[in-house]
Scaffold this active site. Structure first.
Site, mmCIF file in Angstrom:
data_model
loop_
_atom_site.group_PDB
_atom_site.id
_atom_site.type_symbol
_atom_site.label_atom_id
_atom_site.label_comp_id
_atom_site.label_asym_id
_atom_site.label_seq_id
_atom_site.Cartn_x
_atom_site.Cartn_y
_atom_site.Cartn_z
ATOM 1 N N ASP A 97 0.877 -1.022 0.286
ATOM 2 C CA ASP A 97 0.030 0.042 -0.316
ATOM 3 C C ASP A 97 1.056 1.236 -0.079
ATOM 4 O O ASP A 97 0.691 2.104 -0.795
ATOM 5 C CB ASP A 97 -1.114 -0.121 1.193
ATOM 6 C CG ASP A 97 -0.151 -0.329 2.681
ATOM 7 O OD1 ASP A 97 0.881 -0.344 2.427
ATOM 8 O OD2 ASP A 97 -1.179 -0.549 3.368
ATOM 9 N N ASP A 100 6.809 4.010 3.759
ATOM 10 C CA ASP A 100 6.996 5.221 4.662
ATOM 11 C C ASP A 100 8.264 5.215 5.186
ATOM 12 O O ASP A 100 8.928 5.886 4.483
ATOM 13 C CB ASP A 100 5.898 4.752 5.829
ATOM 14 C CG ASP A 100 5.419 5.646 6.793
ATOM 15 O OD1 ASP A 100 5.792 6.824 6.489
ATOM 16 O OD2 ASP A 100 5.394 5.300 7.966
ATOM 17 N N LEU A 105 9.703 -2.710 3.593
ATOM 18 C CA LEU A 105 9.910 -3.244 2.278
ATOM 19 C C LEU A 105 11.632 -3.522 2.067
ATOM 20 O O LEU A 105 11.970 -4.517 1.283
ATOM 21 C CB LEU A 105 9.550 -2.285 1.064
ATOM 22 C CG LEU A 105 7.893 -2.380 0.812
ATOM 23 C CD1 LEU A 105 7.440 -1.115 -0.073
ATOM 24 C CD2 LEU A 105 7.569 -3.597 0.508
HETATM 25 P P1 IMP Z 1 7.290 1.143 6.654
HETATM 26 O O1 IMP Z 1 7.370 2.323 7.588
HETATM 27 O O2 IMP Z 1 7.726 1.821 5.321
HETATM 28 O O3 IMP Z 1 7.908 0.177 7.005
HETATM 29 O O4 IMP Z 1 5.626 0.960 6.453
HETATM 30 C C1 IMP Z 1 5.037 -0.087 7.216
HETATM 31 C C2 IMP Z 1 3.560 -0.275 6.848
HETATM 32 O O5 IMP Z 1 3.168 0.918 7.853
HETATM 33 C C3 IMP Z 1 3.106 -0.075 5.747
HETATM 34 O O6 IMP Z 1 3.129 -1.119 4.776
HETATM 35 C C4 IMP Z 1 1.746 0.351 5.879
HETATM 36 O O7 IMP Z 1 0.901 -0.845 6.267
HETATM 37 C C5 IMP Z 1 1.755 1.072 7.200
HETATM 38 N N1 IMP Z 1 1.679 2.450 6.977
HETATM 39 C C6 IMP Z 1 2.544 3.376 6.941
HETATM 40 N N2 IMP Z 1 2.213 4.706 6.760
HETATM 41 C C7 IMP Z 1 1.006 4.463 6.941
HETATM 42 C C8 IMP Z 1 -0.385 5.480 6.870
HETATM 43 O O8 IMP Z 1 -0.174 6.621 6.539
HETATM 44 N N3 IMP Z 1 -1.590 4.687 7.120
HETATM 45 C C9 IMP Z 1 -1.628 3.393 7.410
HETATM 46 N N4 IMP Z 1 -0.630 2.838 7.443
HETATM 47 C C10 IMP Z 1 0.649 3.229 7.135
HETATM 48 MG MG MG Z 2 1.732 -2.635 5.021
#
Ligand code: IMP
Ligand code: MG
Length: 177
Positions: A97, A100, A105
């Site tokens: 999705d 962040d 990933l």
């Molecule tokens: P990461 O911080 O890139 O590892 O993201 C981890 C996960 O956090 C993503 O795959 C989303 O499922 C969730 N996530 C990050 N940002 C958001 C947001 O703004 N809303 C909802 N879920 C989020």
């Molecule tokens: Mg996720």
């Protein structure tokens, strides 16, 4: 229930997905692609995307958990389900999705690379570049957004709102950090 302010509507999401699919179709031509959506958040985006892909595809899933009911990533990536398919020598498209902090990933990509796929690319509906904590970028991005917590179209807030057909931001998240 919190108030949700619509940011990206269904029409904009659908037309952007068609463009992303076109690009992926051109890049891979007729090469077989193993699509790996990251669940749960990537489910809606991945299912709409793959309907528009023209190459032969196979499908597998990874399930992760990292947020633990908060709106700030814990930084730890818990793998609940790993791929079933043999990925050695395959072209992989990891679909999520949002990218962040990038920790999820990056962790998954590093773990997949160990099994020596032919190629690995990342496709995310959303990208929040301001929040990045590790050196990774998504190869196919739907929309680049500001540093705001968003919900809908697969993304949740405390397990809710995944079913919204649009992307919105949560108004008044109050004391939750
Ligand atoms: P990461 O911080 O890139 O590892 O993201 C981890 C996960 O956090 C993503 O795959 C989303 O499922 C969730 N996530 C990050 N940002 C958001 C947001 O703004 N809303 C909802 N879920 C989020
Ligand atoms: Mg996720």
């Amino acid at each position: 229930m919190k108030e949700i302010i619509k940011m990206i509507d269904e029409e904009a999401i659908n037309s952007r997905i068609l463009k992303l699919a076109d690009k992926i179709n051109k890049d891979y031509k007729d090469e077989e692609l193993l699509i790996i959506p990251v669940l749960k958040g990537g489910v809606m985006f991945a299912s709409d995307l793959i309907k528009n892909l023209k190459m032969p595809i196979t499908l597998d899933f990874i399930i992760t958990s990292s947020y633990k009911d908060k709106t700030v990533s814990s930084g730890n990536v818990e793998i609940i389900k790993w791929v079933d398919e043999d990925i050695t020598g395959k072209n992989i498209l990891l679909v999520d999705d949002i990218i962040d902090t990038g920790r999820t990933l990056l962790h998954l990509k590093e773990k997949l690379i160990i099994e020596q796929p032919k190629s690995i690319a990342l496709c995310t509906l959303l990208d929040k570049p301001e929040r990045r904590e590790v050196a990774i970028d998504s190869d196919y991005v739907g929309f680049t957004i500001e540093n705001e917590f968003v919900v809908g179209y697969g993304l949740d807030y405390n397990k809710q709102c995944r079913n919204l057909p649009y992307i919105g931001k949560v108004k008044k998240i109050g004391s939750i950090k």
